[in-house]
Design an enzyme around this catalytic site. Sequence first.
Site, PDB file in Angstrom:
ATOM      1  N   ASP A   1       0.852  -1.183   0.000  1.00 17.70           N
ATOM      2  CA  ASP A   1       0.000   0.000   0.000  1.00 17.70           C
ATOM      3  C   ASP A   1       0.891   1.237   0.000  1.00 17.70           C
ATOM      4  O   ASP A   1       1.761   1.389   0.871  1.00 17.70           O
ATOM      5  CB  ASP A   1      -0.899   0.010   1.232  1.00 17.70           C
ATOM      6  CG  ASP A   1      -1.981  -1.061   1.170  1.00 17.70           C
ATOM      7  OD1 ASP A   1      -2.068  -1.762   0.139  1.00 17.70           O
ATOM      8  OD2 ASP A   1      -2.739  -1.194   2.153  1.00 17.70           O
TER       9      ASP A   1
ATOM     10  N   ASP B   1     -15.265  -2.903  -1.275  1.00 18.31           N
ATOM     11  CA  ASP B   1     -14.878  -2.691   0.114  1.00 18.31           C
ATOM     12  C   ASP B   1     -16.145  -2.426   0.912  1.00 18.31           C
ATOM     13  O   ASP B   1     -16.882  -1.479   0.610  1.00 18.31           O
ATOM     14  CB  ASP B   1     -13.917  -1.507   0.224  1.00 18.31           C
ATOM     15  CG  ASP B   1     -12.713  -1.653  -0.688  1.00 18.31           C
ATOM     16  OD1 ASP B   1     -12.246  -2.795  -0.860  1.00 18.31           O
ATOM     17  OD2 ASP B   1     -12.248  -0.637  -1.242  1.00 18.31           O
TER      18      ASP B   1
END
EC number: 5.3.1.16
Length: 243
Positions: free
Chosen positions: A8, A129
């Site tokens: 990330d 998500d």
Amino acid sequence: MILFPAIDLKDGQCVRLVQGDMDRATVFSDTPAQQAKVFETQGFEWLHLVDLNGAFEGKPVNGAAVEDILKTVSLPAQLGGGIRSLAQIEAWLDKGIARVILGTAALRDPDLVKEACKKWPGKIAVGIDAKDGFVAVEGWAEVSDIQALDLAKQFEDAGVAAIIYTDIARDGAMQGMNVDGTADLANSVGIPIIASGGVTNLDDLHALKAAKAPGIVGVISGRAIYDGRLDPAEALALLKEAA
């Protein structure tokens, strides 16, 4: 089942967030490309890359770091975060990204996903998500009134390569995976599912394999690998075993 180590990217660094909160970031590497190289030497077969700044800003931000990774390793990589147009998808595929993940765009502009799937078969994934079952977008800053399963079903016949399903409440929190929710999604749609959020140790991978959901084809792990709670060799060996 493929194990995807997560890289990330925030401000050019390799970080992990807790529940998507940019103010709760732990930096694990100042050189993401070198971290990718470590993953390659450990035997991983894919990389999962996220441009966190891009997810919030709605445009690619950590492009230089991604390109460095692509130049450093030969592993295929999937990339999400701030990719909102056909031109951006094409640019990343041309640079060597194996699969582009569309999250916010999947909710806001589902036709874009369908068009991209037709143009680049096998190269488009959808990122879903969920927070309490509802889809969150814009770097998880906004929660919609659309349920994760309803969004997934919109793409049943679109040719989506995979759905990356993340339970936001579990992500980075080291509290274990939402195995039941992931299995329910996998058993409700015909699209391959990649599980994400909450992997803590080998027990989570055992649970995922035991979930009786053949549609789950992969799992993403970040903090557990960086913290040493998940040994790459053991995890890779486990996931390669027959169910």
